[in-house]
Design an enzyme around this catalytic site. Structure first.
Site, PDB file in Angstrom:
ATOM      1  N   HIS A 228       0.818  -1.207   0.000  1.00 23.31           N
ATOM      2  CA  HIS A 228       0.000   0.000   0.000  1.00 23.31           C
ATOM      3  C   HIS A 228       0.857   1.265   0.000  1.00 23.31           C
ATOM      4  CE1 HIS A 228      -3.828  -2.206   1.551  1.00 23.31           C
ATOM      5  NE2 HIS A 228      -3.669  -2.288   0.238  1.00 23.31           N
ATOM      6  N   HIS A 358      -4.460  -6.435 -10.726  1.00 19.23           N
ATOM      7  CA  HIS A 358      -3.218  -5.792 -10.296  1.00 19.23           C
ATOM      8  C   HIS A 358      -2.102  -6.034 -11.306  1.00 19.23           C
ATOM      9  CE1 HIS A 358      -4.098  -4.244  -6.262  1.00 19.23           C
ATOM     10  NE2 HIS A 358      -4.830  -5.326  -6.050  1.00 19.23           N
TER      11      HIS A 358
END
Length: 373
Positions: A228, A358
């Site tokens: 993140h 992703h």
């Protein structure tokens, strides 16, 4: 690709390594949206009607099965093709917006109204103007808003808003993405030594103990998440492309460098999943998405800064991924590995947990950035 299509509606979300489907009726809003993204992007890359037809098949399911007009909300999960969770999730709406923005960017004007409709739901129910963030979770009848505040849903909302801006050229979306980035990557991060913590209380004070006993929680893990930090690196540089301010590049570098220096496994390669406030690894699993988001971030940093160090990081990550995560027998990437890079499971994708958004998104972002520099 055709195997992804579920003739009962939408897509299959759950696959073993060899592509065989399990739990056919188990579906998740996030995966439904991510797979629309995948097929739209595949159509953009490779052309042909087959990918567009698959994306349309997914759109039909999103609009007719996930969307419930009576209560004006989306079904979060299906179990055996029946509604199993109707909780309203900001995280889910972020991916709804991302899917529709991708469709519009690919030329389907029907998605324009859907983007603004999703914005309206977020604005009416989730936006907390007093603190400048979206709430995370609301009961199915929209009556009760959870006190939990988190960065993950807001991070993906920021991403979706950037794509919505790129699809519509409406500054409203860019302005909100900017506010979210400043709030999470600067104001909130400055409460935790410049790094992004995951969990906050209603007043945005940091909740250091949330899910401390469940560090592997799928959407709300405890600890600093290297993936993140680098995902915010990516978003800050995407934002910088449209609204350049020096702090974006500076904070993007800081987040990436801290994550890489702390979480890179010098012995076996790859980035670990999580580390505690003292900088010690608290989850030594390795997830596909962490590596993918990080090589995209490294490439964008290399282009933005001109520092070859980031191309070296990019090469390190790609070599590791090619060796350990890419499935050279059946295709796609494994989802999760142990710290020593051994396999955890023979399940390549589970609803809400993979679906290749992703990896495909990271590769496309790098290709587009190289084309445009």
């Amino acid at each position: 690709y055709q195997q992804a299509k579920d003739d009962q509606g939408g897509f299959h979300h759950n696959y073993f390594d060899n592509g065989d489907v399990f739990d056919a009726g188990n579906k998740h809003l996030v995966s439904s949206c991510r797979m629309i993204f995948n097929f739209e992007q595949s159509q953009r890359l490779f052309g042909g009607e087959k990918y567009k037809a698959l994306a349309q098949h997914g759109l039909d399911y999103l609009r007719s099965a996930h969307w419930q007009n009576e209560r004006q909300g989306y079904v979060w999960t299906f179990d055996q093709y029946k509604d199993s969770d109707e909780t309203n999730q900001c995280y889910g709406l972020a991916f709804v917006m991302l899917a529709f923005a991708t469709v519009l960017k690919n030329g389907d004007e029907s998605a324009r109204a859907d983007i603004y409709h999703t914005w309206g739901l977020l604005e009416q129910h989730f936006w907390q103007a007093d603190i400048g963030l979206y709430a995370d979770e609301i009961t199915p009848d929209w009556s009760t808003v959870s006190d939990y505040r988190g960065q993950n849903a807001n991070m993906h909302a920021c991403e979706a808003l950037i794509l919505a801006y790129e699809a519509t050229n409406d500054e409203m979306f860019l302005d909100r993405a900017y506010l979210l980035a400043k709030k999470i990557a600067v104001e909130q991060a400055d409460k935790s030594n410049g790094l992004i913590w995951e969990h906050f209380n209603k007043d945005l004070s940091i909740d250091w103990d949330y899910n401390k006993d469940d560090p592997k929680n799928l959407y709300r893990p405890w600890g600093f998440q290297p993936g993140h930090q680098t995902e915010w690196t990516k978003l800050l540089l995407m934002l910088h492309k449209h609204k350049p301010e020096a702090w974006m590049v500076e904070r993007a570098q800081f987040l990436f460098d801290q994550a890489f220096d702390t979480a890179w496994d010098d012995e076996n390669g790859g980035l670990f999943y999580g580390y505690n406030p003292e900088g010690e690894i608290c989850d030594d699993d390795k997830y596909f998405w962490v590596q993918a988001e990080s090589f995209a971030a490294a490439a964008l940093l290399a282009i933005a800064t001109g520092d070859d160090k980031y191309w070296q990081r990019y090469d390190q990550l790609w070599q590791y991924c090619w060796t350990h995560f890419v499935d050279h027998d059946f295709g796609a990437w494994f989802r999760i590995l142990n710290g020593d890079n051994s396999k955890v499971t023979d399940k390549k994708s589970e609803a809400g947990a993979k679906c290749d958004y992703h990896t495909l998104g990271a590769c496309l972002l790098v290709l587009d950035a190289l084309d445009n520099r």
